[in-house]
Scaffold this motif. Structure first.
Motif, short mmCIF file in Angstrom:
data_model
loop_
_atom_site.label_atom_id
_atom_site.label_comp_id
_atom_site.label_asym_id
_atom_site.label_seq_id
_atom_site.Cartn_x
_atom_site.Cartn_y
_atom_site.Cartn_z
N PHE A 148 0.81 -1.22 0.00
CA PHE A 148 0.00 0.00 0.00
C PHE A 148 0.84 1.27 0.00
O PHE A 148 0.42 2.30 -0.52
CB PHE A 148 -0.98 -0.01 1.18
N ARG A 199 1.74 1.84 -3.56
CA ARG A 199 0.52 2.30 -4.26
C ARG A 199 0.28 3.78 -3.99
O ARG A 199 -0.12 4.53 -4.88
CB ARG A 199 -0.69 1.48 -3.83
N ASN A 248 -7.61 5.09 -8.75
CA ASN A 248 -7.56 3.63 -8.73
C ASN A 248 -6.51 3.13 -7.74
O ASN A 248 -6.77 2.21 -6.95
CB ASN A 248 -7.30 3.10 -10.15
N CYS A 302 -5.29 4.78 -5.19
CA CYS A 302 -5.71 5.16 -3.83
C CYS A 302 -6.73 4.17 -3.29
O CYS A 302 -6.64 3.75 -2.13
CB CYS A 302 -6.30 6.57 -3.83
N ARG A 303 -7.68 3.80 -4.13
CA ARG A 303 -8.71 2.83 -3.69
C ARG A 303 -8.07 1.50 -3.30
O ARG A 303 -8.43 0.89 -2.29
CB ARG A 303 -9.76 2.64 -4.78
N LYS A 304 -7.12 1.05 -4.13
CA LYS A 304 -6.45 -0.22 -3.81
C LYS A 304 -5.63 -0.11 -2.52
O LYS A 304 -5.63 -1.03 -1.70
CB LYS A 304 -5.55 -0.64 -4.97
N LEU A 342 -6.20 1.92 -0.02
CA LEU A 342 -7.13 2.01 1.11
C LEU A 342 -7.82 0.68 1.38
O LEU A 342 -8.22 0.40 2.52
CB LEU A 342 -8.15 3.12 0.86
N GLN A 343 -7.94 -0.13 0.36
CA GLN A 343 -8.50 -1.46 0.56
C GLN A 343 -7.52 -2.31 1.39
O GLN A 343 -7.92 -3.06 2.28
CB GLN A 343 -8.76 -2.12 -0.79
N ASP A 344 -6.23 -2.18 1.07
CA ASP A 344 -5.20 -2.94 1.79
C ASP A 344 -4.91 -2.34 3.17
O ASP A 344 -4.57 -3.07 4.11
CB ASP A 344 -3.90 -2.99 0.98
N LYS A 345 -5.01 -1.02 3.29
CA LYS A 345 -4.71 -0.33 4.55
C LYS A 345 -5.73 0.80 4.73
O LYS A 345 -5.49 1.94 4.36
CB LYS A 345 -3.28 0.22 4.51
N PRO A 346 -6.90 0.46 5.29
CA PRO A 346 -7.94 1.49 5.49
C PRO A 346 -7.39 2.69 6.27
O PRO A 346 -6.67 2.54 7.25
CB PRO A 346 -9.02 0.76 6.29
#
Length: 163
Positions: A49, A52, A70, A72-74, A76-80
């Motif tokens: 992340f 990313r 895209n 950022c979303r990935k 944040l998915q891995d590390k909210p």
């Protein structure tokens, strides 16, 4: 000049492996090289992340806002809640002329245990959201400066506290 010398020294001392050379490319404005390097790292470690977030920063500086979102979303998915992804998601939205949504994201910036840094970044986002006629590039520069300034305040506070 001093900043560049420090960067060169850090890259030299770390052996200039991929993330370091990507960081160097990013801070010196060689965005195509930064993109290439960060994408190469992500091929080997797709859940990274941090990389990313750096790739998102690269895309924001290149004006490639959809690709930044895209990444950022990935991240944040891995590390909210990852602060760098929050920052560049807000900036990418502003780049896409989604000003209100972008500033709302920036105002949600949260770096745990760095209260003063959070305050500085959020205040800058609030200030910039009321200034009309700013170019996206100017907002990006001012927000990145706010992050660096907030980080310096946090570091100075930690140093004074003896941590």
């Amino acid at each position: 000049m001093k900043r560049l010398l420090i960067i060169v020294l850090l890259v030299t001392l770390t052996g200039c492996h991929a993330p370091s050379s990507g960081n160097y490319a990013l801070v010196t404005g060689d965005y195509p090289q930064a993109e290439k390097t960060f994408k190469q790292v992500l091929r080997d470690d797709p859940g990274n992340f941090i990389i990313r977030g750096k790739l998102a920063a690269t895309y924001v500086h290149m004006g490639r806002y959809d690709e930044a979102l895209n990444q950022c979303r990935k991240a944040l998915q891995d590390k909210p809640g990852y602060p760098s992804a929050t920052l560049y998601m807000g900036l990418a939205l502003i780049g896409k002329s989604q000003w209100e949504k972008g500033f709302d994201v920036l105002k949600s910036y949260n770096y745990p245990a760095r209260f003063r840094q959070n305050q500085y970044v959020i205040r800058k986002a609030e200030e910039l959201s009321t200034e009309h006629g700013l170019r996206t590039e100017e907002i990006i520069l001012r927000m990145e400066k706010a992050v660096r300034r907030g980080e310096k305040i946090w570091i100075d506070h930690k140093r004074r506290a003896g941590d």
